[in-house]
Design a protein around this motif. Structure first.
Motif, PDB file in Angstrom:
ATOM      1  N   TYR A 272       0.863  -1.191   0.000  1.00 41.21           N
ATOM      2  CA  TYR A 272       0.000   0.000   0.000  1.00 41.21           C
ATOM      3  C   TYR A 272       0.894   1.234   0.000  1.00 41.21           C
ATOM      4  O   TYR A 272       1.649   1.469   0.949  1.00 41.21           O
ATOM      5  CB  TYR A 272      -0.913  -0.009   1.232  1.00 41.21           C
ATOM      6  CG  TYR A 272      -2.182   0.805   1.059  1.00 41.21           C
ATOM      7  CD1 TYR A 272      -3.274   0.265   0.383  1.00 41.21           C
ATOM      8  CD2 TYR A 272      -2.273   2.097   1.549  1.00 41.21           C
ATOM      9  CE1 TYR A 272      -4.433   0.995   0.203  1.00 41.21           C
ATOM     10  CE2 TYR A 272      -3.440   2.833   1.379  1.00 41.21           C
ATOM     11  CZ  TYR A 272      -4.510   2.273   0.706  1.00 41.21           C
ATOM     12  OH  TYR A 272      -5.659   3.011   0.524  1.00 41.21           O
ATOM     13  N   SER A 273       0.832   2.041  -1.050  1.00 40.47           N
ATOM     14  CA  SER A 273       1.789   3.129  -1.230  1.00 40.47           C
ATOM     15  C   SER A 273       1.241   4.474  -0.755  1.00 40.47           C
ATOM     16  O   SER A 273       0.037   4.663  -0.605  1.00 40.47           O
ATOM     17  CB  SER A 273       2.157   3.240  -2.707  1.00 40.47           C
ATOM     18  OG  SER A 273       1.021   3.637  -3.454  1.00 40.47           O
ATOM     19  N   ASP A 274       2.174   5.417  -0.538  1.00 40.70           N
ATOM     20  CA  ASP A 274       1.785   6.779  -0.189  1.00 40.70           C
ATOM     21  C   ASP A 274       0.893   7.387  -1.268  1.00 40.70           C
ATOM     22  O   ASP A 274      -0.049   8.131  -0.963  1.00 40.70           O
ATOM     23  CB  ASP A 274       3.032   7.654  -0.027  1.00 40.70           C
ATOM     24  CG  ASP A 274       3.715   7.435   1.323  1.00 40.70           C
ATOM     25  OD1 ASP A 274       3.199   6.610   2.110  1.00 40.70           O
ATOM     26  OD2 ASP A 274       4.741   8.079   1.579  1.00 40.70           O
ATOM     27  N   TYR A 325      -2.203  11.608  10.906  1.00 37.11           N
ATOM     28  CA  TYR A 325      -1.549  10.458  11.549  1.00 37.11           C
ATOM     29  C   TYR A 325      -0.794   9.628  10.516  1.00 37.11           C
ATOM     30  O   TYR A 325       0.342   9.211  10.754  1.00 37.11           O
ATOM     31  CB  TYR A 325      -2.574   9.577  12.268  1.00 37.11           C
ATOM     32  CG  TYR A 325      -1.959   8.294  12.788  1.00 37.11           C
ATOM     33  CD1 TYR A 325      -1.214   8.283  13.960  1.00 37.11           C
ATOM     34  CD2 TYR A 325      -2.080   7.103  12.065  1.00 37.11           C
ATOM     35  CE1 TYR A 325      -0.606   7.114  14.417  1.00 37.11           C
ATOM     36  CE2 TYR A 325      -1.480   5.934  12.511  1.00 37.11           C
ATOM     37  CZ  TYR A 325      -0.742   5.946  13.686  1.00 37.11           C
ATOM     38  OH  TYR A 325      -0.139   4.802  14.124  1.00 37.11           O
ATOM     39  N   TYR A 326      -1.417   9.385   9.374  1.00 32.63           N
ATOM     40  CA  TYR A 326      -0.770   8.578   8.336  1.00 32.63           C
ATOM     41  C   TYR A 326       0.551   9.230   7.905  1.00 32.63           C
ATOM     42  O   TYR A 326       1.580   8.543   7.784  1.00 32.63           O
ATOM     43  CB  TYR A 326      -1.685   8.410   7.116  1.00 32.63           C
ATOM     44  CG  TYR A 326      -1.055   7.549   6.041  1.00 32.63           C
ATOM     45  CD1 TYR A 326      -1.218   6.175   6.024  1.00 32.63           C
ATOM     46  CD2 TYR A 326      -0.237   8.134   5.066  1.00 32.63           C
ATOM     47  CE1 TYR A 326      -0.594   5.388   5.069  1.00 32.63           C
ATOM     48  CE2 TYR A 326       0.389   7.351   4.107  1.00 32.63           C
ATOM     49  CZ  TYR A 326       0.209   5.987   4.113  1.00 32.63           C
ATOM     50  OH  TYR A 326       0.847   5.207   3.168  1.00 32.63           O
ATOM     51  N   SER A 331       3.809   7.246   6.504  1.00 34.64           N
ATOM     52  CA  SER A 331       4.322   7.700   5.207  1.00 34.64           C
ATOM     53  C   SER A 331       5.803   7.357   5.050  1.00 34.64           C
ATOM     54  O   SER A 331       6.593   7.508   5.983  1.00 34.64           O
ATOM     55  CB  SER A 331       4.121   9.209   5.065  1.00 34.64           C
ATOM     56  OG  SER A 331       4.718   9.666   3.875  1.00 34.64           O
ATOM     57  N   LYS A 332       6.166   6.917   3.857  1.00 29.72           N
ATOM     58  CA  LYS A 332       7.559   6.527   3.589  1.00 29.72           C
ATOM     59  C   LYS A 332       8.342   7.636   2.888  1.00 29.72           C
ATOM     60  O   LYS A 332       9.557   7.571   2.766  1.00 29.72           O
ATOM     61  CB  LYS A 332       7.586   5.264   2.725  1.00 29.72           C
ATOM     62  CG  LYS A 332       6.827   4.071   3.310  1.00 29.72           C
ATOM     63  CD  LYS A 332       6.844   2.899   2.356  1.00 29.72           C
ATOM     64  CE  LYS A 332       5.990   1.731   2.853  1.00 29.72           C
ATOM     65  NZ  LYS A 332       4.545   2.019   2.774  1.00 29.72           N
ATOM     66  N   LYS A 333       7.632   8.655   2.425  1.00 27.27           N
ATOM     67  CA  LYS A 333       8.287   9.634   1.557  1.00 27.27           C
ATOM     68  C   LYS A 333       8.331  11.056   2.118  1.00 27.27           C
ATOM     69  O   LYS A 333       9.163  11.848   1.703  1.00 27.27           O
ATOM     70  CB  LYS A 333       7.569   9.672   0.189  1.00 27.27           C
ATOM     71  CG  LYS A 333       7.704   8.382  -0.595  1.00 27.27           C
ATOM     72  CD  LYS A 333       7.096   8.537  -1.967  1.00 27.27           C
ATOM     73  CE  LYS A 333       7.305   7.264  -2.805  1.00 27.27           C
ATOM     74  NZ  LYS A 333       6.706   7.394  -4.145  1.00 27.27           N
ATOM     75  N   GLU A 334       7.393  11.404   3.025  1.00 28.07           N
ATOM     76  CA  GLU A 334       7.310  12.790   3.468  1.00 28.07           C
ATOM     77  C   GLU A 334       8.529  13.195   4.298  1.00 28.07           C
ATOM     78  O   GLU A 334       9.100  12.386   5.045  1.00 28.07           O
ATOM     79  CB  GLU A 334       6.027  13.011   4.281  1.00 28.07           C
ATOM     80  CG  GLU A 334       4.755  12.938   3.457  1.00 28.07           C
ATOM     81  CD  GLU A 334       4.615  14.086   2.466  1.00 28.07           C
ATOM     82  OE1 GLU A 334       5.523  14.935   2.367  1.00 28.07           O
ATOM     83  OE2 GLU A 334       3.590  14.136   1.766  1.00 28.07           O
ATOM     84  N   SER A 335       8.902  14.463   4.189  1.00 31.29           N
ATOM     85  CA  SER A 335      10.054  14.984   4.920  1.00 31.29           C
ATOM     86  C   SER A 335       9.742  15.094   6.412  1.00 31.29           C
ATOM     87  O   SER A 335       8.577  15.096   6.816  1.00 31.29           O
ATOM     88  CB  SER A 335      10.428  16.369   4.378  1.00 31.29           C
ATOM     89  OG  SER A 335       9.391  17.296   4.686  1.00 31.29           O
ATOM     90  N   HIS A 372       3.721  10.258  18.141  1.00 36.17           N
ATOM     91  CA  HIS A 372       4.918  10.745  18.835  1.00 36.17           C
ATOM     92  C   HIS A 372       5.968   9.646  18.962  1.00 36.17           C
ATOM     93  O   HIS A 372       7.180   9.911  18.843  1.00 36.17           O
ATOM     94  CB  HIS A 372       4.550  11.293  20.219  1.00 36.17           C
ATOM     95  CG  HIS A 372       4.209  12.744  20.206  1.00 36.17           C
ATOM     96  ND1 HIS A 372       5.158  13.737  20.150  1.00 36.17           N
ATOM     97  CD2 HIS A 372       3.009  13.382  20.217  1.00 36.17           C
ATOM     98  CE1 HIS A 372       4.570  14.920  20.141  1.00 36.17           C
ATOM     99  NE2 HIS A 372       3.266  14.738  20.185  1.00 36.17           N
ATOM    100  N   LEU A 373       5.529   8.416  19.212  1.00 36.35           N
ATOM    101  CA  LEU A 373       6.477   7.294  19.263  1.00 36.35           C
ATOM    102  C   LEU A 373       7.228   7.173  17.940  1.00 36.35           C
ATOM    103  O   LEU A 373       8.453   7.000  17.920  1.00 36.35           O
ATOM    104  CB  LEU A 373       5.736   5.985  19.538  1.00 36.35           C
ATOM    105  CG  LEU A 373       5.301   5.648  20.966  1.00 36.35           C
ATOM    106  CD1 LEU A 373       4.768   4.220  21.011  1.00 36.35           C
ATOM    107  CD2 LEU A 373       6.444   5.804  21.955  1.00 36.35           C
ATOM    108  N   LYS A 374       6.489   7.247  16.839  1.00 41.32           N
ATOM    109  CA  LYS A 374       7.096   7.112  15.513  1.00 41.32           C
ATOM    110  C   LYS A 374       8.024   8.290  15.218  1.00 41.32           C
ATOM    111  O   LYS A 374       9.112   8.114  14.652  1.00 41.32           O
ATOM    112  CB  LYS A 374       6.005   7.040  14.439  1.00 41.32           C
ATOM    113  CG  LYS A 374       5.115   5.815  14.527  1.00 41.32           C
ATOM    114  CD  LYS A 374       5.797   4.589  13.961  1.00 41.32           C
ATOM    115  CE  LYS A 374       4.830   3.411  13.907  1.00 41.32           C
ATOM    116  NZ  LYS A 374       5.484   2.212  13.350  1.00 41.32           N
TER     117      LYS A 374
END
Length: 430
Positions: A272-274, A325-326, A331-335, A372-374
């Motif tokens: 499942y991609s961004d 939250y996502y 998210s794998k790409k966001e700064s 916050h954990l992430k």
């Protein structure tokens, strides 16, 4: 003359509903009826029902009758968002309607209860809906009875008092069966599904949403979309994830897009991609504008109580929180900067819900903890603070659940609460 007197006596003893047909009969029989009869006829036309409005009320229909003119002013003021003046007029009308018209007294009490609910005053709203129900029983008007019972059930639901909500809905079901007020059946079934979702009994909720969906499909198409959407959500909650997702994609409404986003958070998959989530956001922004006046599952529950507090539809708020939250957590790409901005947004919205005494804020506070954990990479003091607040709201929400079994279901089987309960237990907060 004898027939006229008999019919009028029957009307006065609430044996006949005041309606246009009865007014025509009285006119034919040359009965001199009172202004209170005209008021009863007017309110029996269901001109002021929030869920089933007829055409807008013309000024001619109320002109010459001061009580109706005042009520019409109060009703229009609340439509415009001027609750203070609407409340003031409705309060002033209470004693007058009590003297002249049972229907007027009922509708005025209902308006007062509605205004309290609009102002997020849940307890006073409950009191006035209970008053309105007593008057509705006196009128013997089945529509009034169904209306009062349904909204009383809504307020109990908002208070998380599910036991009383079930009792009221049971009474509503009997009223629908006895009076054949089928227009309330979809909402009656839907509300039960909503309660079972809260109690983590997704399979039972699925059954009620399917019944509501099938009945709406046959007779009340305006309710079909949101019943189908919640049916799909119940499928996802019950473990039929792909089946539920497929149904939501077929429905394609702003509400279905919201629940697709929720599903991507609850059950993230490696493929499942961004881009798919970003696409959901774009589609939601377009759909939400196009459907701003359409009914959805939040229209007659959360939106009534919260839309004026939050200054936005409840569904838009949910989407914004899930999306933030996502971005932060999945998210794998966001700064990092974009993630930090979304973390701030999520935190602000969650705290706003907490201060508004919104019982659903436990979910958003819990998501703040996870986010916050992430983001921090550790259990920071900020994260634990959000977890503590989330836990407290969930426990407060269960205070009116007098049965231990119901409390356990709410905290341990509800799909989101179960996650919160597990983490809170591990951190010795429960």
């Amino acid at each position: 003359a004898y027939i006229a007197r008999f019919l009028f006596a029957l009307y006065e003893s609430v044996g006949l509903d005041a309606c246009i047909s009865l007014q025509n009969v009285f006119d034919m029989l040359k009965v001199e009826y009172s202004e209170s009869f005209i008021i009863d006829v007017f309110f029996n036309l269901k001109k002021y029902d929030p869920l089933f409005p007829l055409n807008s009320v013309s000024e001619n229909s109320v002109s010459g009758i001061p009580l109706l003119e005042k009520y019409n002013t109060a009703y229009n003021l609340q439509n415009e968002g001027n609750f203070v003046d609407a409340f003031s007029i409705a309060k002033e009308l209470s004693s007058s309607f009590h003297k002249y018209s049972l229907s007027g007294e009922y509708k005025n009490l209902f308006l007062l209860a509605f205004l309290y609910l609009k102002n997020n005053n849940i307890n006073d709203s409950l009191t006035y809906y209970a008053y309105a129900l007593e008057i509705a029983k006196t009128t013997k008007n089945s529509f009034f009875l169904c209306e009062a019972l349904f909204f009383l059930g809504v307020v109990y639901f908002l208070k998380k008092d599910f036991q009383n909500a079930f009792v009221v809905l049971q009474e509503l079901g009997k009223c629908i069966s006895l009076s054949f007020r089928q227009e309330w059946k979809v909402l009656y079934l839907f509300m039960q599904g909503r309660i079972y979702i809260e109690l983590g009994q997704a399979n039972i909720a699925e059954t009620f949403f399917k019944l509501a969906k099938d009945f709406a499909n046959l007779y009340f198409p305006e309710f079909k979309t949101f019943c189908a959407t919640w049916y799909a959500r119940a499928c996802i909650y019950g473990g039929k994830v792909e089946s539920g997702r497929t149904l939501l994609k077929e429905i394609f409404s702003s509400e279905s897009l919201l629940f697709l986003l929720e599903a991507s958070i609850l059950f993230p998959s490696a493929d499942y991609s961004d881009e798919e989530v970003f696409d959901l956001k774009k589609k939601y922004d377009v759909q939400a504008k196009q459907e701003s006046d359409k009914m959805n599952g939040f229209s007659f529950i959360e939106n009534v109580a919260w839309i004026n507090i939050y200054k936005m539809p409840y569904m838009d708020r949910m989407f914004s929180q899930f999306y933030s939250y996502y971005i932060v957590a999945l998210s794998k790409k966001e700064s990092r900067k974009t993630r930090e901005e979304n973390l701030t947004k999520l935190s602000n919205l969650a705290l706003e819900g907490l201060y508004a005494k919104d019982g659903t804020s436990s979910l958003w506070l819990y998501l703040c903890y996870e986010a916050h954990l992430k983001f921090d990479g550790e259990k920071s003091g900020m994260a634990l603070g959000f977890l503590s607040k989330a836990c407290r709201v969930m426990q407060q929400s269960s205070m009116l659940m007098y049965e231990a079994d119901m409390r356990d279901k709410f905290m341990k089987q509800n799909i989101w609460n179960a996650k919160l309960f597990k983490i809170a237990s591990e951190n010795k907060l429960i």
